[in-house]
Design a protein around this motif. Sequence first.
Motif, PDB file in Angstrom:
ATOM      1  N   LEU A  90     -43.394 -45.814  47.627  1.00 29.57           N
ATOM      2  CA  LEU A  90     -43.935 -47.165  47.448  1.00 29.57           C
ATOM      3  C   LEU A  90     -43.922 -47.571  45.979  1.00 29.57           C
ATOM      4  CD1 LEU A  90     -47.013 -47.643  49.817  1.00 29.57           C
ATOM      5  CD2 LEU A  90     -44.969 -49.063  49.655  1.00 29.57           C
ATOM      6  N   ALA A  91     -44.215 -46.620  45.099  1.00 28.92           N
ATOM      7  CA  ALA A  91     -44.177 -46.908  43.662  1.00 28.92           C
ATOM      8  C   ALA A  91     -42.771 -47.315  43.238  1.00 28.92           C
ATOM      9  CB  ALA A  91     -44.644 -45.689  42.866  1.00 28.92           C
ATOM     10  N   ASN A  92     -41.765 -46.627  43.766  1.00 28.97           N
ATOM     11  CA  ASN A  92     -40.375 -46.980  43.454  1.00 28.97           C
ATOM     12  C   ASN A  92     -40.051 -48.405  43.889  1.00 28.97           C
ATOM     13  OD1 ASN A  92     -39.971 -44.451  42.406  1.00 28.97           O
ATOM     14  ND2 ASN A  92     -38.431 -43.811  43.864  1.00 28.97           N
ATOM     15  N   VAL A  93     -40.465 -48.751  45.108  1.00 34.18           N
ATOM     16  CA  VAL A  93     -40.194 -50.091  45.633  1.00 34.18           C
ATOM     17  C   VAL A  93     -40.837 -51.147  44.741  1.00 34.18           C
ATOM     18  CG1 VAL A  93     -40.653 -51.663  47.557  1.00 34.18           C
ATOM     19  CG2 VAL A  93     -39.896 -49.335  48.014  1.00 34.18           C
ATOM     20  N   LEU A  94     -42.092 -50.935  44.375  1.00 33.05           N
ATOM     21  CA  LEU A  94     -42.820 -51.913  43.572  1.00 33.05           C
ATOM     22  C   LEU A  94     -42.253 -52.020  42.156  1.00 33.05           C
ATOM     23  CD1 LEU A  94     -46.466 -51.094  44.732  1.00 33.05           C
ATOM     24  CD2 LEU A  94     -45.099 -53.108  45.330  1.00 33.05           C
ATOM     25  N   CYS A  95     -41.936 -50.883  41.545  1.00 33.94           N
ATOM     26  CA  CYS A  95     -41.361 -50.909  40.191  1.00 33.94           C
ATOM     27  C   CYS A  95     -40.016 -51.622  40.193  1.00 33.94           C
ATOM     28  CB  CYS A  95     -41.203 -49.487  39.653  1.00 33.94           C
ATOM     29  SG  CYS A  95     -42.748 -48.690  39.204  1.00 33.94           S
ATOM     30  N   MET A 115     -49.704 -39.014  43.913  1.00 31.56           N
ATOM     31  CA  MET A 115     -49.850 -38.946  42.456  1.00 31.56           C
ATOM     32  C   MET A 115     -51.181 -39.550  42.005  1.00 31.56           C
ATOM     33  SD  MET A 115     -46.061 -40.104  41.078  1.00 31.56           S
ATOM     34  CE  MET A 115     -46.014 -41.604  42.081  1.00 31.56           C
ATOM     35  N   THR A 116     -51.717 -39.008  40.921  1.00 29.00           N
ATOM     36  CA  THR A 116     -52.836 -39.653  40.239  1.00 29.00           C
ATOM     37  C   THR A 116     -52.279 -40.793  39.396  1.00 29.00           C
ATOM     38  OG1 THR A 116     -52.690 -38.251  38.279  1.00 29.00           O
ATOM     39  CG2 THR A 116     -54.024 -37.426  40.121  1.00 29.00           C
ATOM     40  N   VAL A 117     -53.164 -41.622  38.851  1.00 30.08           N
ATOM     41  CA  VAL A 117     -52.704 -42.744  38.025  1.00 30.08           C
ATOM     42  C   VAL A 117     -52.002 -42.235  36.766  1.00 30.08           C
ATOM     43  CG1 VAL A 117     -54.917 -42.977  36.805  1.00 30.08           C
ATOM     44  CG2 VAL A 117     -53.379 -44.957  37.009  1.00 30.08           C
ATOM     45  N   HIS A 118     -52.478 -41.117  36.196  1.00 24.73           N
ATOM     46  CA  HIS A 118     -51.825 -40.559  35.007  1.00 24.73           C
ATOM     47  C   HIS A 118     -50.456 -39.991  35.356  1.00 24.73           C
ATOM     48  CE1 HIS A 118     -55.457 -41.146  32.697  1.00 24.73           C
ATOM     49  NE2 HIS A 118     -56.162 -40.471  33.593  1.00 24.73           N
ATOM     50  N   GLU A 119     -50.328 -39.383  36.520  1.00 25.51           N
ATOM     51  CA  GLU A 119     -49.031 -38.881  36.956  1.00 25.51           C
ATOM     52  C   GLU A 119     -48.068 -40.027  37.215  1.00 25.51           C
ATOM     53  OE1 GLU A 119     -49.682 -34.633  39.183  1.00 25.51           O
ATOM     54  OE2 GLU A 119     -50.282 -36.431  40.283  1.00 25.51           O
ATOM     55  N   LEU A 120     -48.577 -41.125  37.755  1.00 23.13           N
ATOM     56  CA  LEU A 120     -47.711 -42.278  37.997  1.00 23.13           C
ATOM     57  C   LEU A 120     -47.169 -42.824  36.683  1.00 23.13           C
ATOM     58  CD1 LEU A 120     -46.419 -44.397  39.788  1.00 23.13           C
ATOM     59  CD2 LEU A 120     -48.564 -45.695  39.719  1.00 23.13           C
ATOM     60  N   ALA A 121     -48.017 -42.890  35.650  1.00 25.16           N
ATOM     61  CA  ALA A 121     -47.557 -43.360  34.338  1.00 25.16           C
ATOM     62  C   ALA A 121     -46.434 -42.468  33.819  1.00 25.16           C
ATOM     63  CB  ALA A 121     -48.724 -43.385  33.354  1.00 25.16           C
ATOM     64  N   ARG A 122     -46.596 -41.158  33.951  1.00 29.42           N
ATOM     65  CA  ARG A 122     -45.556 -40.224  33.491  1.00 29.42           C
ATOM     66  C   ARG A 122     -44.314 -40.324  34.367  1.00 29.42           C
ATOM     67  NH1 ARG A 122     -44.683 -34.599  34.122  1.00 29.42           N
ATOM     68  NH2 ARG A 122     -46.587 -34.340  35.356  1.00 29.42           N
ATOM     69  N   ILE A 126     -43.173 -42.994  36.003  1.00 27.32           N
ATOM     70  CA  ILE A 126     -42.434 -44.211  35.666  1.00 27.32           C
ATOM     71  C   ILE A 126     -41.667 -44.022  34.367  1.00 27.32           C
ATOM     72  CG2 ILE A 126     -42.696 -46.625  34.949  1.00 27.32           C
ATOM     73  CD1 ILE A 126     -45.075 -46.807  36.890  1.00 27.32           C
ATOM     74  N   SER A 127     -42.332 -43.477  33.352  1.00 23.08           N
ATOM     75  CA  SER A 127     -41.689 -43.237  32.059  1.00 23.08           C
ATOM     76  C   SER A 127     -40.516 -42.277  32.200  1.00 23.08           C
ATOM     77  CB  SER A 127     -42.718 -42.687  31.071  1.00 23.08           C
ATOM     78  OG  SER A 127     -42.113 -42.382  29.839  1.00 23.08           O
ATOM     79  N   HIS A 128     -40.698 -41.233  33.002  1.00 25.79           N
ATOM     80  CA  HIS A 128     -39.648 -40.222  33.192  1.00 25.79           C
ATOM     81  C   HIS A 128     -38.411 -40.842  33.842  1.00 25.79           C
ATOM     82  CE1 HIS A 128     -37.817 -36.361  34.285  1.00 25.79           C
ATOM     83  NE2 HIS A 128     -37.647 -36.859  35.504  1.00 25.79           N
ATOM     84  N   ARG A 129     -38.603 -41.612  34.878  1.00 26.81           N
ATOM     85  CA  ARG A 129     -37.461 -42.196  35.582  1.00 26.81           C
ATOM     86  C   ARG A 129     -36.729 -43.212  34.712  1.00 26.81           C
ATOM     87  NH1 ARG A 129     -37.478 -40.799  41.272  1.00 26.81           N
ATOM     88  NH2 ARG A 129     -35.755 -42.272  41.517  1.00 26.81           N
ATOM     89  N   LEU A 130     -37.463 -43.980  33.935  1.00 29.26           N
ATOM     90  CA  LEU A 130     -36.820 -44.924  33.013  1.00 29.26           C
ATOM     91  C   LEU A 130     -36.000 -44.178  31.957  1.00 29.26           C
ATOM     92  CD1 LEU A 130     -39.668 -47.536  32.508  1.00 29.26           C
ATOM     93  CD2 LEU A 130     -37.412 -47.988  33.510  1.00 29.26           C
ATOM     94  N   HIS A 131     -36.556 -43.070  31.462  1.00 30.29           N
ATOM     95  CA  HIS A 131     -35.853 -42.275  30.455  1.00 30.29           C
ATOM     96  C   HIS A 131     -34.558 -41.688  31.028  1.00 30.29           C
ATOM     97  CE1 HIS A 131     -35.131 -39.487  27.160  1.00 30.29           C
ATOM     98  NE2 HIS A 131     -35.057 -38.504  28.046  1.00 30.29           N
ATOM     99  N   VAL A 180     -49.886 -50.242  35.277  1.00 34.10           N
ATOM    100  CA  VAL A 180     -49.770 -48.952  35.960  1.00 34.10           C
ATOM    101  C   VAL A 180     -50.948 -48.740  36.909  1.00 34.10           C
ATOM    102  CG1 VAL A 180     -49.753 -46.442  35.638  1.00 34.10           C
ATOM    103  CG2 VAL A 180     -48.368 -47.892  34.147  1.00 34.10           C
ATOM    104  N   THR A 181     -52.132 -49.125  36.473  1.00 35.61           N
ATOM    105  CA  THR A 181     -53.314 -48.998  37.327  1.00 35.61           C
ATOM    106  C   THR A 181     -53.159 -49.842  38.586  1.00 35.61           C
ATOM    107  OG1 THR A 181     -54.748 -48.557  35.425  1.00 35.61           O
ATOM    108  CG2 THR A 181     -55.809 -49.320  37.450  1.00 35.61           C
TER     109      THR A 181
END
Length: 304
Positions: free
Chosen positions: A234-239, A192-199, A201-206, A221-222
């Motif tokens: 890895l993003a899931n683990v960290l979040c 993912m790009t950084v912008h995709e990661l932001a979306r 994270i928001s999507h999964r929280l929603h 997010v950066t």
Amino acid sequence: MYQKHYGLTELPFTLTPNTSFYCDLEGHRAALEVLLTALETGEGFIKVVGEVGTGKTLLCRKLLNELPDEYVTAYIPNPFLTPEELRAQIARELQVDISDASSQQLVTQAIQQRLLEINGEKRTVVIVLDEAQALPSDSLEALRLISNLETESRKLLHIVLFGQPELNERLAAREHRQLRQRISFSYYLQAMTVHELARYISHRLHIAGYKGAPIFNGRVVTMLHQASRGIPRLANVLCHKTLLLCYGEGVYPVTAKHVRMAVDDTEDATLPKQTWPWWLAAGVLLVGLAAYGYSQNWFVEAWS
């Protein structure tokens, strides 16, 4: 857990490839379009490769859910199988009774007969193998031979391979050149790009039921993108760990401190070392030199 703390109905960052959390990222969408297009055009072998944690299994399950009823699927999640075990697994998935088959030739004939029956119903068989890099060499060859089953006008089955980059290395071997030449469509799944990661994270929280103010700001997010390299797992683990830390402190927004603590506790996640701007580093150096010069003068004067 932090579900009640954030008003969540379920945990948003689990490692289970749950298709209800599927986020329509550009890379995943493009890969899914390639897969569906290749299957519609009746191609034999299709390959999707991606690094560990880039969402191949989730995409694999999404494909299985998206295929219309005209497709009959055989899903093999663990292909570390001998040729005999592979044929038996395919037979079971296609509901072929091989209990009376006394040889592998009879097993293959039983599978072919079932494929002809399905073809007569105007339906198409799709064999989907996850973690395909684990297929032994002789099983890869057995898979190629199974793909030879066809009528005069069309293939009786299509085979989709999901695997890590090691799959490409395996297929590059001379012994697999025939199979390699039969792969008509392939796709490499990017991080993912950084912008995709932001979306993301928001999507999964929603999806998990969050309705409050943003928890992850741009700086956080950066940092998460740098630490995870855009890899969803890895993003899931960290979040997940940052939300646990926030819950433990009784706070809501994630801060840079929480991210650093989560990264320190996670293997394969790293943040770049902090560096000072050149002008700040130069200023510190000048102050240090001035202090050193002053101390030298004081020392000389004191002993003169």
